[in-house]
Design a protein around this motif. Structure first.
Motif, PDB file in Angstrom:
ATOM      1  N   ILE A 194      -6.835  68.683 -45.394  1.00 29.29           N
ATOM      2  CA  ILE A 194      -7.920  68.452 -44.436  1.00 29.29           C
ATOM      3  C   ILE A 194      -7.631  69.300 -43.203  1.00 29.29           C
ATOM      4  O   ILE A 194      -6.498  69.308 -42.695  1.00 29.29           O
ATOM      5  N   TYR A 195      -8.650  70.004 -42.735  1.00 29.25           N
ATOM      6  CA  TYR A 195      -8.480  70.852 -41.555  1.00 29.25           C
ATOM      7  C   TYR A 195      -9.142  70.175 -40.350  1.00 29.25           C
ATOM      8  O   TYR A 195     -10.300  69.778 -40.418  1.00 29.25           O
ATOM      9  N   GLY A 196      -8.398  70.076 -39.286  1.00 30.00           N
ATOM     10  CA  GLY A 196      -8.948  69.504 -38.054  1.00 30.00           C
ATOM     11  C   GLY A 196      -9.105  70.593 -37.012  1.00 30.00           C
ATOM     12  O   GLY A 196      -8.271  71.485 -36.897  1.00 30.00           O
ATOM     13  N   LYS A 197     -10.154  70.517 -36.268  1.00 27.82           N
ATOM     14  CA  LYS A 197     -10.431  71.555 -35.262  1.00 27.82           C
ATOM     15  C   LYS A 197     -10.598  70.917 -33.894  1.00 27.82           C
ATOM     16  O   LYS A 197     -11.316  69.926 -33.724  1.00 27.82           O
ATOM     17  N   ALA A 198      -9.939  71.518 -32.909  1.00 29.22           N
ATOM     18  CA  ALA A 198     -10.109  71.040 -31.528  1.00 29.22           C
ATOM     19  C   ALA A 198     -11.525  71.349 -31.069  1.00 29.22           C
ATOM     20  O   ALA A 198     -12.099  72.374 -31.431  1.00 29.22           O
ATOM     21  N   ARG A 199     -12.079  70.462 -30.304  1.00 27.11           N
ATOM     22  CA  ARG A 199     -13.452  70.653 -29.817  1.00 27.11           C
ATOM     23  C   ARG A 199     -13.430  71.065 -28.369  1.00 27.11           C
ATOM     24  O   ARG A 199     -12.743  70.444 -27.544  1.00 27.11           O
ATOM     25  N   ALA A 200     -14.230  72.050 -28.043  1.00 32.47           N
ATOM     26  CA  ALA A 200     -14.262  72.539 -26.659  1.00 32.47           C
ATOM     27  C   ALA A 200     -14.896  71.518 -25.729  1.00 32.47           C
ATOM     28  O   ALA A 200     -14.583  71.464 -24.536  1.00 32.47           O
ATOM     29  N   ASP A 201     -15.777  70.673 -26.285  1.00 30.72           N
ATOM     30  CA  ASP A 201     -16.521  69.753 -25.419  1.00 30.72           C
ATOM     31  C   ASP A 201     -15.854  68.377 -25.320  1.00 30.72           C
ATOM     32  O   ASP A 201     -16.472  67.418 -24.882  1.00 30.72           O
ATOM     33  N   PHE A 202     -14.600  68.266 -25.750  1.00 31.94           N
ATOM     34  CA  PHE A 202     -13.958  66.958 -25.811  1.00 31.94           C
ATOM     35  C   PHE A 202     -12.677  66.976 -25.002  1.00 31.94           C
ATOM     36  O   PHE A 202     -11.833  67.843 -25.158  1.00 31.94           O
ATOM     37  N   GLU A 203     -12.534  66.031 -24.111  1.00 34.81           N
ATOM     38  CA  GLU A 203     -11.317  65.895 -23.320  1.00 34.81           C
ATOM     39  C   GLU A 203     -10.656  64.578 -23.688  1.00 34.81           C
ATOM     40  O   GLU A 203     -11.214  63.510 -23.425  1.00 34.81           O
ATOM     41  N   PRO A 204      -9.493  64.618 -24.326  1.00 32.06           N
ATOM     42  CA  PRO A 204      -8.856  63.359 -24.729  1.00 32.06           C
ATOM     43  C   PRO A 204      -8.386  62.548 -23.524  1.00 32.06           C
ATOM     44  O   PRO A 204      -8.204  63.095 -22.436  1.00 32.06           O
ATOM     45  N   GLU A 205      -8.189  61.265 -23.767  1.00 28.57           N
ATOM     46  CA  GLU A 205      -7.704  60.396 -22.690  1.00 28.57           C
ATOM     47  C   GLU A 205      -6.291  60.782 -22.318  1.00 28.57           C
ATOM     48  O   GLU A 205      -5.517  61.232 -23.168  1.00 28.57           O
ATOM     49  N   PRO A 206      -5.925  60.574 -21.054  1.00 21.95           N
ATOM     50  CA  PRO A 206      -4.558  60.915 -20.656  1.00 21.95           C
ATOM     51  C   PRO A 206      -3.548  60.062 -21.411  1.00 21.95           C
ATOM     52  O   PRO A 206      -3.807  58.904 -21.741  1.00 21.95           O
ATOM     53  N   TYR A 207      -2.410  60.648 -21.682  1.00 24.58           N
ATOM     54  CA  TYR A 207      -1.378  59.961 -22.451  1.00 24.58           C
ATOM     55  C   TYR A 207      -0.369  59.342 -21.487  1.00 24.58           C
ATOM     56  O   TYR A 207       0.203  60.027 -20.653  1.00 24.58           O
ATOM     57  N   ASP A 208      -0.172  58.032 -21.630  1.00 18.54           N
ATOM     58  CA  ASP A 208       0.779  57.348 -20.755  1.00 18.54           C
ATOM     59  C   ASP A 208       1.836  56.680 -21.628  1.00 18.54           C
ATOM     60  O   ASP A 208       1.575  55.643 -22.245  1.00 18.54           O
ATOM     61  N   PRO A 209       3.028  57.225 -21.680  1.00 18.54           N
ATOM     62  CA  PRO A 209       4.052  56.640 -22.558  1.00 18.54           C
ATOM     63  C   PRO A 209       4.410  55.206 -22.173  1.00 18.54           C
ATOM     64  O   PRO A 209       4.833  54.441 -23.015  1.00 18.54           O
ATOM     65  N   ALA A 210       4.189  54.843 -20.931  1.00 18.37           N
ATOM     66  CA  ALA A 210       4.566  53.486 -20.501  1.00 18.37           C
ATOM     67  C   ALA A 210       3.663  52.441 -21.125  1.00 18.37           C
ATOM     68  O   ALA A 210       4.067  51.290 -21.311  1.00 18.37           O
ATOM     69  N   THR A 211       2.438  52.827 -21.447  1.00 21.27           N
ATOM     70  CA  THR A 211       1.490  51.824 -21.962  1.00 21.27           C
ATOM     71  C   THR A 211       1.053  52.104 -23.393  1.00 21.27           C
ATOM     72  O   THR A 211       0.196  51.406 -23.921  1.00 21.27           O
ATOM     73  N   VAL A 212       1.652  53.091 -24.029  1.00 23.69           N
ATOM     74  CA  VAL A 212       1.137  53.506 -25.341  1.00 23.69           C
ATOM     75  C   VAL A 212       1.288  52.399 -26.389  1.00 23.69           C
ATOM     76  O   VAL A 212       0.403  52.215 -27.223  1.00 23.69           O
ATOM     77  N   TYR A 213       2.356  51.648 -26.344  1.00 21.63           N
ATOM     78  CA  TYR A 213       2.532  50.590 -27.354  1.00 21.63           C
ATOM     79  C   TYR A 213       1.409  49.579 -27.260  1.00 21.63           C
ATOM     80  O   TYR A 213       0.779  49.202 -28.257  1.00 21.63           O
ATOM     81  N   GLU A 214       1.139  49.187 -26.015  1.00 21.14           N
ATOM     82  CA  GLU A 214       0.118  48.159 -25.815  1.00 21.14           C
ATOM     83  C   GLU A 214      -1.259  48.716 -26.151  1.00 21.14           C
ATOM     84  O   GLU A 214      -2.058  48.089 -26.838  1.00 21.14           O
ATOM     85  N   LYS A 215      -1.507  49.905 -25.670  1.00 19.95           N
ATOM     86  CA  LYS A 215      -2.839  50.505 -25.843  1.00 19.95           C
ATOM     87  C   LYS A 215      -3.160  50.718 -27.327  1.00 19.95           C
ATOM     88  O   LYS A 215      -4.282  50.533 -27.771  1.00 19.95           O
ATOM     89  N   GLU A 216      -2.155  51.121 -28.096  1.00 22.76           N
ATOM     90  CA  GLU A 216      -2.379  51.424 -29.516  1.00 22.76           C
ATOM     91  C   GLU A 216      -2.146  50.212 -30.412  1.00 22.76           C
ATOM     92  O   GLU A 216      -2.297  50.314 -31.626  1.00 22.76           O
ATOM     93  N   GLY A 217      -1.756  49.090 -29.805  1.00 25.36           N
ATOM     94  CA  GLY A 217      -1.486  47.913 -30.630  1.00 25.36           C
ATOM     95  C   GLY A 217      -0.259  48.080 -31.505  1.00 25.36           C
ATOM     96  O   GLY A 217      -0.219  47.578 -32.635  1.00 25.36           O
ATOM     97  N   LEU A 218       0.756  48.760 -30.980  1.00 22.57           N
ATOM     98  CA  LEU A 218       1.957  49.021 -31.765  1.00 22.57           C
ATOM     99  C   LEU A 218       3.073  48.057 -31.373  1.00 22.57           C
ATOM    100  O   LEU A 218       3.067  47.497 -30.280  1.00 22.57           O
ATOM    101  N   HIS A 219       4.035  47.919 -32.276  1.00 26.33           N
ATOM    102  CA  HIS A 219       5.150  47.005 -32.028  1.00 26.33           C
ATOM    103  C   HIS A 219       6.360  47.785 -31.547  1.00 26.33           C
ATOM    104  O   HIS A 219       6.894  48.610 -32.296  1.00 26.33           O
TER     105      HIS A 219
END
Lengths: 447, 424
Positions: free
Chosen positions: A367-392
């Protein structure tokens, strides 16, 4: 890897050879064209789907076969067409001309076009992933439709060309002992091969000069025999024989001929030349594409009565020498033209077909994935990533404590399993420790 | 199977890595029965003399059911074994019989089939998964050699030392070890050293054979030949050890994606485990899309991917790094594992550090991997399958082959006739 081939030379002979030598990594199955037409049947699919390369030998004659090509390409299979005849320029003397050039061609709009079978063939070539042929001119002719071209010659069956009877023995059976037998054999597509190139005139001259010469004409087309302008006492007829018996007929020839006439003949394969070489027969052929690769192993002449006469005269005059040379070439011929000894050539072609298909279509399963010029991902915060992603996250427990708990769980599961009944002496429940420990590990720790 | 063939039967687990070994043994007259039904078809398609073990199960169902009922009855009774916690005790009481109900019948059928088949040898690619440990336990009890040909080289990652993890349980009698590291690993876990032979593993034979040209592989994968390629080796959590039950593996991937965003020239291939499953695939793809990078994601085409990689990044001690070590010029990076091996760069799960270290690693020449390969996968001559086949043959022909215990309770017994003998 598997091939599918849908004729003796182009299909059956190489298929059998691959199956005899599966250690090379290829094997082959043959499917009748009616099987390809029924391409959705489970039984047919069981044969075709495991294949790495699918080869249509010639008969793309119906819309359902075009659908079959597309279908198997959709399953990631390269589908190539194999042609060994110049259907686009069949002479009138060829009984198949009417079929290929004049049968009606129903297109999807319900219109009927002339050039029926040829239209299907061309459409099939356009859909296909390339053309395989034993003649380079033929590849060039259809390049406009096929795209990719793969040159692959014909090679002979091993068993048919070994332990052939001696020539003297064969001639004695036919009653030609003491004669010089000039032989030729072919199908109904060869009538034109004896016209316009001077061989008929040369035959007349040779026969006048050499009463010991007999022309042995083999095959089911009476015209070549009847129209050869020489006395009946100096020509003989051999009707068609089964393919496996043909080598014994060839081996009887003192001299073999392979005349060509016109562009249609220039698109043949080298079959006659290699048959003479395998049979230890000195041979003369018309110069051209079919025998180009083996020209150094025979005598090639430009067409013309004088050229043919000179070549025949030379062979007759120096017959013993020529036959000794031809006999000495048999081991080389066996090595070079027997299919079992040349499977690497086939494998190279089929691997190229596969590689070309993959390069053109990409590898499956990616599967090929392509970055989109019109899309800005949410900022990445390592301090909250577990909670935000529902990870343990890792439990905040010292490694030593974790190891202690794990060991306790494991020992318990093994011991517990060991208290269960055994079966014929085997503590079978212990086999489940691997699964049980995963279940127990997920039980919340209650201290 | 005819009576004459019975003495030359080898039971094998369903590992495609065994195929070259099976081919060699088949040429010497051995026949095979497969624990895995699908693998039997694979071998049959290759014209190898094989049959599924299920063919020997006709008529054993009643006896298997009887044994199953005995076990289920026992599982419902209070156990004398002290559970480590109350929750575990309660869990076992409430859930163990249900779990056993769905699994134990199959295992009993396998045992009874093995009693009939009486193989010369059993070959397994691990001896911890239920079906495979079951056949290994049968072999141990019946003193039939059981050769473990590991499908992976384990390390002490996310776990304690020997004796603390389910993978430490040794049931097979003999081991074909990849190299000195694996040999030592199993010796520490009580495997008799004299029963271990360093053969290399069949899955590494492929690495030494001809692989596609780098240029052609890049074309096949539609990659720019002038830009670096980083391969991320994906994984998933496993609950076989408490120390692995967390999602640090996922955060590693998310951090990696962010690091790659800041390295725009880098081309990324996310390489999933072939058994990862659709959920795992979907999650990795979704997160790559959310990170808004160019990427490829696949579970196959290992050889092509290794050929195009400039750097291979794995969370934990992935065996994929061992395959990558066979390709000249590939840099190996991990978060943990391979602790004593300088050839593998260790990177923390920290965005800034990860981005910098990936960049640095790509600019450095790849180290010489031969010592690393010799340590983990042994002599890289592509002949591991040959050596293992020879080892297997020796095990079936060894002098003083272990005398088999007479097996009791063979033959079909009906459930009712046996139950009538059970008191109460």
């Amino acid at each position: 890897m598997e091939l599918l081939l849908a004729s003796q030379w182009r299909s059956l002979t190489p298929a059998d050879a691959f199956n005899r030598h599966q250690d090379l990594g290829w094997k082959s199955k043959l499917v009748h064209v009616s099987g390809f037409a029924d391409f959705l049947s489970p039984q047919v699919q069981d044969i075709i789907v495991p294949a790495d390369v699918v080869i249509f030998q010639r008969n793309i004659l119906h819309r359902v076969l075009l659908d079959a090509i597309t279908y198997f390409q959709g399953l990631g299979k390269p589908v190539v067409v194999d042609l060994d005849d110049a259907y686009q320029m069949l002479p009138w003397s060829n009984p198949a001309k009417n079929f290929w050039h004049n049968s009606p061609y129903p297109n999807p709009n319900g219109e009927t076009k002339p050039r029926g079978a040829l239209e299907f063939l061309e459409e099939g070539l356009r859909l296909s992933n390339g053309l395989i042929s034993p003649n380079r001119l033929l590849l060039k002719d259809f390049e406009y439709a096929s795209g990719a071209s793969y040159y692959l010659q014909n090679y002979a069956e091993p068993e048919w060309w070994t332990n052939l009877p001696e020539r003297a023995e064969l001639k004695e059976k036919r009653g030609t002992t003491g004669k010089i037998v000039i032989g030729w054999g072919g199908s109904v597509s060869h009538y034109d091969s004896f016209w316009g190139n001077g061989i008929r005139e040369a035959a007349e001259r040779i026969c006048r000069r050499h009463p010991e010469v007999v022309w042995l004409i083999c095959g089911n087309d009476d015209r070549i025999y009847s129209h050869l302008p020489i006395s009946n006492t100096q020509k003989a007829r051999q009707l068609g024989v089964a393919p496996q018996d043909w080598p014994k007929v060839v081996a009887e020839f003192d001299i073999g001929v392979a005349p060509l006439a016109g562009p249609y003949d220039q698109r043949r394969s080298w079959i006659k030349g290699i048959e003479y070489l395998l049979g230890g027969v000195p041979w003369i052929a018309t110069t051209g594409e079919p025998y180009r690769d083996i020209a150094h192993l025979g005598t090639l002449v430009p067409n013309g009565a004088d050229a043919w006469e000179d070549a025949l005269e030379d062979k007759i005059t120096n017959l013993k020498r020529e036959q000794d040379i031809a006999r000495d070439k048999i081991p080389l011929a066996q090595q070079s033209f027997i299919v079992d000894n040349q499977l690497h050539v086939f494998a190279a072609v089929f691997n190229k077909i596969k590689a070309d298909f993959q390069i053109n279509n990409g590898l499956p399963g990616i599967i090929y994935g392509k970055a989109r010029a019109d899309f800005e991902p949410e900022p990445y915060d390592p301090a909250t990533v577990y909670e935000k992603e529902g990870l343990h996250p890792k439990p905040l427990i010292a490694d030593e404590e974790m190891i202690k708990r794990q060991t306790a769980n494991l020992n318990f599961v093994e011991k517990w399993a060991g208290t269960m009944p055994i079966v014929n002496g085997v503590p079978v429940v212990r086999a489940l420790t691997y699964d049980l420990i995963q279940l127990v590990n997920r039980v919340p720790y209650d201290g | 199977m005819t009576a004459d063939e019975k003495d030359r039967i080898i039971v094998v687990s369903g590992s495609k890595d065994f195929i070259p070994i099976i081919k060699r043994l088949a040429s010497k007259g051995y026949k095979f029965m497969t624990v895995d039904q699908t693998f039997a078809k694979t071998l049959a398609d290759l014209d190898l003399p094989s049959a599924p073990l299920s063919e020997a199960m006709a008529g054993v169902q009643d006896r298997a059911a009887y044994e199953t009922i005995k076990i289920l009855n026992a599982a419902q009774k209070p156990t004398s074994v002290q559970a480590p916690t109350t929750n575990v005790s309660e869990f076992m009481r409430n859930n163990a019989p249900i779990y056993l109900y769905s699994r134990i019948m199959d295992l009993n059928m396998v045992l009874l089939a093995l009693d009939r088949v009486q193989p010369e040898l059993i070959m397994v690619h691990n001896d911890v998964e239920p079906l495979l440990r079951c056949v290994a336990l049968w072999a141990r009890h019946n003193k039939v050699p059981c050769l473990h040909i590991p499908h992976a080289i384990y390390q002490d990652i996310n776990r304690g030392g020997p004796g603390t993890d389910v993978h430490d349980i040794v049931t097979a009698s003999h081991l074909a070890a990849a190299g000195p590291f694996q040999r030592d690993w199993y010796v520490k876990r009580g495997f008799p050293a004299k029963n271990i032979r360093e053969t290399g593993l069949p899955q590494h034979d492929e690495c030494t054979k001809q692989i596609p040209q780098r240029g052609e592989a890049r074309r096949l994968l539609k990659l720019d030949s002038h830009r670096p390629v980083v391969v991320y080796v994906a994984t998933w959590p496993q609950a076989t050890n408490l120390m692995g039950i967390n999602d640090e593996w996922a955060v590693c991937y998310l951090t990696f994606l962010q690091a790659i965003r800041q390295l725009p020239g880098v081309q990324v291939i996310v390489k999933l485990h072939p058994r990862a499953g659709q959920d795992n695939f979907n999650w990795h793809k979704q997160k790559a899309d959310e990170a808004n990078i160019d990427y490829q994601i696949t579970a196959i085409h290992n050889q092509h991917i290794l050929q195009v990689a400039d750097l291979v990044f794995a969370y934990g001690g992935s065996n994929f790094l061992l395959e990558a070590a066979s390709v000249p010029g590939v840099r190996l990076v991990t978060t943990h594992g391979y602790e004593d091996d300088n050839e593998v760069l260790k990177i923390p799960i920290d965005l800034e550090m990860m981005q910098r270290l990936i960049q640095v690693a790509l600019s450095m020449p790849a180290p010489d991997m031969l010592p690393f390969r010799l340590k983990y996968i042994g002599i890289p001559d592509g002949r591991a399958s040959e050596r293992i086949a020879d080892f297997a043959e020796e095990l079936t022909n060894a002098k003083g082959k272990i005398q088999r215990h007479p097996v009791t309770g063979r033959g079909s017994k009906t459930v009712s006739s046996e139950l009538s003998k059970v008191p109460g």
